[in-house]
Scaffold this motif. Structure first.
Motif, PDB file in Angstrom:
ATOM      1  N   ALA A   1     -69.635  19.594   2.008  1.00 42.17           N
ATOM      2  CA  ALA A   1     -69.011  19.168   3.260  1.00 42.17           C
ATOM      3  C   ALA A   1     -69.175  17.660   3.452  1.00 42.17           C
ATOM      4  O   ALA A   1     -68.232  16.972   3.861  1.00 42.17           O
ATOM      5  N   ALA A   2     -70.348  17.149   3.160  1.00 40.75           N
ATOM      6  CA  ALA A   2     -70.590  15.707   3.288  1.00 40.75           C
ATOM      7  C   ALA A   2     -69.696  14.913   2.341  1.00 40.75           C
ATOM      8  O   ALA A   2     -69.104  13.893   2.740  1.00 40.75           O
ATOM      9  N   VAL A   3     -69.571  15.373   1.120  1.00 40.82           N
ATOM     10  CA  VAL A   3     -68.707  14.689   0.148  1.00 40.82           C
ATOM     11  C   VAL A   3     -67.249  14.774   0.583  1.00 40.82           C
ATOM     12  O   VAL A   3     -66.505  13.796   0.493  1.00 40.82           O
ATOM     13  N   TYR A   4     -66.849  15.940   1.080  1.00 39.73           N
ATOM     14  CA  TYR A   4     -65.466  16.122   1.531  1.00 39.73           C
ATOM     15  C   TYR A   4     -65.130  15.161   2.669  1.00 39.73           C
ATOM     16  O   TYR A   4     -64.088  14.513   2.664  1.00 39.73           O
ATOM     17  N   ILE A   5     -66.030  15.054   3.629  1.00 38.29           N
ATOM     18  CA  ILE A   5     -65.815  14.145   4.768  1.00 38.29           C
ATOM     19  C   ILE A   5     -65.826  12.693   4.308  1.00 38.29           C
ATOM     20  O   ILE A   5     -64.978  11.892   4.709  1.00 38.29           O
ATOM     21  N   ALA A   6     -66.784  12.342   3.453  1.00 35.65           N
ATOM     22  CA  ALA A   6     -66.858  10.959   2.951  1.00 35.65           C
ATOM     23  C   ALA A   6     -65.611  10.600   2.156  1.00 35.65           C
ATOM     24  O   ALA A   6     -65.065   9.498   2.312  1.00 35.65           O
ATOM     25  N   GLN A   7     -65.166  11.509   1.335  1.00 37.34           N
ATOM     26  CA  GLN A   7     -63.967  11.266   0.537  1.00 37.34           C
ATOM     27  C   GLN A   7     -62.737  11.076   1.432  1.00 37.34           C
ATOM     28  O   GLN A   7     -61.921  10.186   1.194  1.00 37.34           O
ATOM     29  N   TYR A   8     -62.651  11.871   2.481  1.00 35.20           N
ATOM     30  CA  TYR A   8     -61.520  11.731   3.407  1.00 35.20           C
ATOM     31  C   TYR A   8     -61.574  10.367   4.104  1.00 35.20           C
ATOM     32  O   TYR A   8     -60.556   9.699   4.236  1.00 35.20           O
ATOM     33  N   ARG A   9     -62.750   9.977   4.540  1.00 36.33           N
ATOM     34  CA  ARG A   9     -62.877   8.699   5.249  1.00 36.33           C
ATOM     35  C   ARG A   9     -62.583   7.505   4.338  1.00 36.33           C
ATOM     36  O   ARG A   9     -62.075   6.485   4.781  1.00 36.33           O
ATOM     37  N   LEU A  10     -62.933   7.616   3.070  1.00 35.76           N
ATOM     38  CA  LEU A  10     -62.661   6.526   2.130  1.00 35.76           C
ATOM     39  C   LEU A  10     -61.181   6.395   1.800  1.00 35.76           C
ATOM     40  O   LEU A  10     -60.711   5.307   1.480  1.00 35.76           O
TER      41      LEU A  10
ATOM     42  N   PHE B   1     -52.180  19.107  14.913  1.00 36.18           N
ATOM     43  CA  PHE B   1     -52.801  19.263  13.606  1.00 36.18           C
ATOM     44  C   PHE B   1     -51.824  19.978  12.676  1.00 36.18           C
ATOM     45  O   PHE B   1     -51.811  21.201  12.603  1.00 36.18           O
ATOM     46  N   PRO B   2     -50.978  19.221  11.948  1.00 35.27           N
ATOM     47  CA  PRO B   2     -50.009  19.841  11.046  1.00 35.27           C
ATOM     48  C   PRO B   2     -50.714  20.692   9.976  1.00 35.27           C
ATOM     49  O   PRO B   2     -51.902  20.512   9.716  1.00 35.27           O
ATOM     50  N   PRO B   3     -49.976  21.623   9.351  1.00 38.55           N
ATOM     51  CA  PRO B   3     -50.601  22.525   8.375  1.00 38.55           C
ATOM     52  C   PRO B   3     -51.342  21.844   7.220  1.00 38.55           C
ATOM     53  O   PRO B   3     -52.263  22.410   6.666  1.00 38.55           O
ATOM     54  N   ASP B   4     -50.953  20.634   6.858  1.00 38.25           N
ATOM     55  CA  ASP B   4     -51.632  19.960   5.747  1.00 38.25           C
ATOM     56  C   ASP B   4     -52.654  18.920   6.207  1.00 38.25           C
ATOM     57  O   ASP B   4     -53.086  18.081   5.427  1.00 38.25           O
ATOM     58  N   SER B   5     -53.082  18.993   7.459  1.00 38.33           N
ATOM     59  CA  SER B   5     -54.033  18.015   7.982  1.00 38.33           C
ATOM     60  C   SER B   5     -55.460  18.292   7.486  1.00 38.33           C
ATOM     61  O   SER B   5     -55.771  19.372   6.979  1.00 38.33           O
ATOM     62  N   PHE B   6     -56.308  17.312   7.685  1.00 34.16           N
ATOM     63  CA  PHE B   6     -57.709  17.427   7.273  1.00 34.16           C
ATOM     64  C   PHE B   6     -58.383  18.636   7.917  1.00 34.16           C
ATOM     65  O   PHE B   6     -59.164  19.329   7.270  1.00 34.16           O
ATOM     66  N   LEU B   7     -58.076  18.894   9.182  1.00 29.60           N
ATOM     67  CA  LEU B   7     -58.719  19.994   9.901  1.00 29.60           C
ATOM     68  C   LEU B   7     -58.552  21.316   9.166  1.00 29.60           C
ATOM     69  O   LEU B   7     -59.528  22.029   8.944  1.00 29.60           O
ATOM     70  N   TRP B   8     -57.332  21.649   8.779  1.00 31.73           N
ATOM     71  CA  TRP B   8     -57.078  22.948   8.151  1.00 31.73           C
ATOM     72  C   TRP B   8     -57.694  23.025   6.763  1.00 31.73           C
ATOM     73  O   TRP B   8     -58.205  24.072   6.359  1.00 31.73           O
ATOM     74  N   LYS B   9     -57.664  21.930   6.048  1.00 30.91           N
ATOM     75  CA  LYS B   9     -58.284  21.920   4.722  1.00 30.91           C
ATOM     76  C   LYS B   9     -59.801  22.054   4.839  1.00 30.91           C
ATOM     77  O   LYS B   9     -60.438  22.757   4.048  1.00 30.91           O
ATOM     78  N   PHE B  10     -60.366  21.410   5.852  1.00 34.13           N
ATOM     79  CA  PHE B  10     -61.816  21.495   6.038  1.00 34.13           C
ATOM     80  C   PHE B  10     -62.223  22.888   6.521  1.00 34.13           C
ATOM     81  O   PHE B  10     -63.260  23.412   6.105  1.00 34.13           O
TER      82      PHE B  10
END
Length: 97
Positions: free
Chosen positions: A86-95, A28-37
């Motif tokens: 959180a739901a919008v953040y996840i949906a936006q990432y998936r899109l 999980f690099p520093p700019d990955s979704f995990l760290w931002k989430f």
């Protein structure tokens, strides 16, 4: 998302610091979704209860905000906003990925 709920009670800095040791930076690099989430959850989750952030504790002192007033009137709205964000953040990432 649990880190955000815990952040409503415990300061978010130690929570994020603890989570940093749980995940490998190679995976999980520093700019990955995990760290931002995690940053979103810890930062926003701290607003669910007024004691969850340093700014909330300062506001309690300066503006004479009572914990139970905040919990009854604002906490539920902050919780709804937290989950909606959180739901919008996840949906936006998936899109976009």
């Amino acid at each position: 998302m649990i880190i955000g709920l815990v952040s409503a009670i415990v300061d978010n800095v130690p929570l994020v610091a603890a989570s940093m040791g749980m995940y490998d930076l190679a995976q999980f690099p520093p700019d990955s979704f995990l760290w931002k989430f995690i940053a979103y959850c810890a930062g926003t989750g701290g607003s669910i209860l007024v004691i969850g952030s340093a700014a909330g504790v300062a506001a309690m002192g300066l503006e004479k905000i009572h914990f139970f007033w905040y919990a009854r009137r604002i906490g539920g709205l902050a919780l709804i906003g937290y989950f909606a964000g959180a739901a919008v953040y996840i949906a936006q990432y998936r899109l976009t990925h």
